[in-house]
Design a protein around this motif. Sequence first.
Motif, short mmCIF file in Angstrom:
data_model
loop_
_atom_site.label_atom_id
_atom_site.label_comp_id
_atom_site.label_asym_id
_atom_site.label_seq_id
_atom_site.Cartn_x
_atom_site.Cartn_y
_atom_site.Cartn_z
N LEU A 14 -47.14 8.63 -16.74
CA LEU A 14 -47.99 7.98 -15.74
C LEU A 14 -48.76 8.97 -14.89
CD1 LEU A 14 -45.71 5.02 -14.56
CD2 LEU A 14 -47.47 5.04 -16.33
N ASP A 15 -48.34 10.23 -14.90
CA ASP A 15 -49.04 11.27 -14.14
C ASP A 15 -50.06 12.04 -14.97
OD1 ASP A 15 -47.48 10.63 -11.93
OD2 ASP A 15 -45.96 12.15 -12.39
N GLN A 16 -50.12 11.78 -16.26
CA GLN A 16 -50.98 12.55 -17.15
C GLN A 16 -52.41 12.01 -17.15
OE1 GLN A 16 -48.91 12.18 -20.86
NE2 GLN A 16 -47.36 13.70 -20.33
N GLU A 17 -53.37 12.92 -17.26
CA GLU A 17 -54.76 12.52 -17.39
C GLU A 17 -54.99 11.91 -18.77
OE1 GLU A 17 -57.20 12.57 -15.22
OE2 GLU A 17 -55.94 13.44 -13.64
N PRO A 18 -55.68 10.76 -18.85
CA PRO A 18 -55.93 10.14 -20.16
C PRO A 18 -56.58 11.09 -21.17
CG PRO A 18 -56.43 8.58 -18.43
CD PRO A 18 -56.13 9.90 -17.75
N ALA A 19 -57.49 11.94 -20.70
CA ALA A 19 -58.15 12.87 -21.63
C ALA A 19 -57.16 13.84 -22.23
CB ALA A 19 -59.24 13.65 -20.89
N HIS A 20 -56.09 14.19 -21.47
CA HIS A 20 -55.10 15.13 -21.98
C HIS A 20 -54.20 14.50 -23.03
CE1 HIS A 20 -55.47 17.61 -17.99
NE2 HIS A 20 -56.53 17.71 -18.79
N TRP A 21 -53.68 13.26 -22.74
CA TRP A 21 -52.81 12.67 -23.75
C TRP A 21 -53.60 12.22 -24.97
CZ3 TRP A 21 -54.13 7.73 -24.83
CH2 TRP A 21 -54.47 6.83 -23.80
N ARG A 22 -54.87 11.87 -24.76
CA ARG A 22 -55.68 11.49 -25.93
C ARG A 22 -55.92 12.70 -26.83
NH1 ARG A 22 -61.62 8.49 -26.46
NH2 ARG A 22 -61.68 8.71 -28.73
N HIS A 23 -56.10 13.88 -26.23
CA HIS A 23 -56.30 15.08 -27.04
C HIS A 23 -55.07 15.37 -27.89
CE1 HIS A 23 -58.19 18.81 -28.20
NE2 HIS A 23 -57.10 19.48 -27.87
N VAL A 24 -53.88 15.16 -27.33
CA VAL A 24 -52.64 15.34 -28.09
C VAL A 24 -52.59 14.35 -29.25
CG1 VAL A 24 -50.12 15.19 -27.99
CG2 VAL A 24 -51.37 16.31 -26.15
N LEU A 25 -52.88 13.08 -28.97
CA LEU A 25 -52.89 12.06 -30.02
C LEU A 25 -53.89 12.40 -31.13
CD1 LEU A 25 -52.72 8.74 -27.96
CD2 LEU A 25 -51.05 9.47 -29.67
N ASP A 26 -55.09 12.78 -30.72
CA ASP A 26 -56.14 13.01 -31.71
C ASP A 26 -55.90 14.27 -32.53
OD1 ASP A 26 -57.47 10.72 -31.02
OD2 ASP A 26 -58.92 11.71 -29.71
N THR A 27 -55.30 15.30 -31.92
CA THR A 27 -55.00 16.51 -32.68
C THR A 27 -53.82 16.29 -33.63
OG1 THR A 27 -55.76 17.90 -30.84
CG2 THR A 27 -54.39 18.96 -32.52
N ASN A 28 -52.73 15.77 -33.07
CA ASN A 28 -51.49 15.65 -33.84
C ASN A 28 -51.56 14.56 -34.89
OD1 ASN A 28 -50.85 17.46 -31.84
ND2 ASN A 28 -49.00 16.43 -31.17
N VAL A 29 -52.27 13.48 -34.60
CA VAL A 29 -52.29 12.33 -35.50
C VAL A 29 -53.64 12.20 -36.20
CG1 VAL A 29 -52.07 9.82 -35.69
CG2 VAL A 29 -50.51 11.10 -34.21
N THR A 30 -54.69 11.88 -35.45
CA THR A 30 -55.98 11.55 -36.08
C THR A 30 -56.51 12.70 -36.93
OG1 THR A 30 -56.48 10.11 -34.20
CG2 THR A 30 -58.30 10.68 -35.66
N GLY A 31 -56.59 13.89 -36.36
CA GLY A 31 -57.11 15.03 -37.10
C GLY A 31 -56.26 15.38 -38.31
N THR A 32 -54.94 15.32 -38.13
CA THR A 32 -54.03 15.65 -39.23
C THR A 32 -54.16 14.65 -40.36
OG1 THR A 32 -52.46 16.70 -37.72
CG2 THR A 32 -51.60 15.98 -39.85
N VAL A 33 -54.20 13.37 -40.02
CA VAL A 33 -54.29 12.32 -41.05
C VAL A 33 -55.62 12.41 -41.80
CG1 VAL A 33 -54.48 9.82 -41.37
CG2 VAL A 33 -52.67 10.75 -39.93
N TYR A 34 -56.70 12.66 -41.08
CA TYR A 34 -58.00 12.76 -41.74
C TYR A 34 -58.05 13.96 -42.68
CZ TYR A 34 -63.12 12.75 -42.18
OH TYR A 34 -64.40 12.71 -42.66
N LEU A 35 -57.51 15.09 -42.23
CA LEU A 35 -57.47 16.28 -43.08
C LEU A 35 -56.62 16.04 -44.33
CD1 LEU A 35 -58.13 19.26 -43.59
CD2 LEU A 35 -56.18 19.86 -42.13
N LEU A 36 -55.48 15.40 -44.16
CA LEU A 36 -54.62 15.11 -45.30
C LEU A 36 -55.33 14.21 -46.30
CD1 LEU A 36 -51.14 14.52 -43.63
CD2 LEU A 36 -51.84 16.47 -45.00
N GLN A 37 -56.02 13.19 -45.80
CA GLN A 37 -56.72 12.28 -46.72
C GLN A 37 -57.77 13.02 -47.52
OE1 GLN A 37 -59.34 9.11 -45.15
NE2 GLN A 37 -58.15 7.71 -46.42
N LYS A 38 -58.53 13.87 -46.85
CA LYS A 38 -59.59 14.62 -47.52
C LYS A 38 -59.05 15.58 -48.57
CE LYS A 38 -63.56 13.37 -45.60
NZ LYS A 38 -64.75 12.97 -46.38
#
Length: 260
Positions: A93-117
Motif C-alpha cells: 500500500l506504500d509502493q508507487e504504482p509505477a514501481h510495482w508495475r515495473h516489477v510486474l512487467d519485467t518479471n512477467v510480461t517481458g519474460t513471457v514475451y521473450l519466451l514466446q518469441k
Amino acid sequence: MADKFAIVTGASTGIGAELAKLAAKDGYDLLVVADTPFVDASAGLQDLGVEVTTLEADLSTFEGIEQLLAATRGRRVDLLCANAGHGLGHAFLDQEPAHWRHVLDTNVTGTVYLLQKVLKDMVARNAGKVLVTGSIAGFIPGSFNAVYNGTKAFIDNFTDALRNEIKDSEGVTLTTLMPGPVETEFFERGDMMDTQVGQDPRKSDPADVAKDGYDAVMSGKASIVSGWKNKIQQAMANVTPAAVLAEQHRKMAEPGSADR
C-alpha cells in the motif's frame, strides 16, 4: 564466430553475469542484455574466444524485447537464459504504482514475451535450451515483497505448464532455476537493505547459483532448487499453511527487521 549462440538477460551483475561466463567458457557467442549499464560485466568474456555483444534495454516492454531480438542479427538462438528480474520491498500500500508495475512487467510480461518469441523457433526446429530464473519465493506468500513473490509464483507455475505444452519437442529443454536469497544488488535495488534478509550474510553466492542452473539446463532437467537449505524450505512450503508462511516472511522482509 562460434557455431553456438546464447542470450543472457539480467547479465550486468549477479546470476546473469555468472551465467554469461559459463556460456562463454562453453564456447557460446553471447548477447548479454540488461537494463543497467555494463561496467565490467563483459570483461574477460572475449578472451575466451567468443563474440560478445552487450545491449542495454528496458526488458519490461515489448519494445525492449524487440530491441533484444533485433540485436541477434538473425542468428539462431541455441541457449536463452531468461534471468532479468526486479524486486521491490516495503508494504504494497506504500509502493508507487509505477514501481510495482515495473516489477510486474519485467518479471512477467517481458519474460513471457521473450519466451514466446524464442521458444517458437526452437520448437519449430526441435532444438534449443532455455533456462528461466524463477525463485523459491514463488512458493511463499511474500509479506512486504508481495508483488515480487507473486511474479515468481507466476513464473514457477507458467514454466511448469509450458514445459508440458512442448513436451513432444524432445530436442528442446526448458529448465526453471529456483534460488533463495542470493548475494547480489537485488536487495539494494529493491530498497530492502534495512531488512533481516537484506542483511543476512548467509545468502547464496551467485556463481554457485548460476552453476546449478547451467548444469541443470545442460543436462535437460525440468527444474532445480539451488542450495540444500532452499530445497528444505521449498518442501516445507508445500505443507505449511499460507498464513504461517506469510508471517515467517514478514519477520525477515519487514522494513526495520534487520535491527531486531
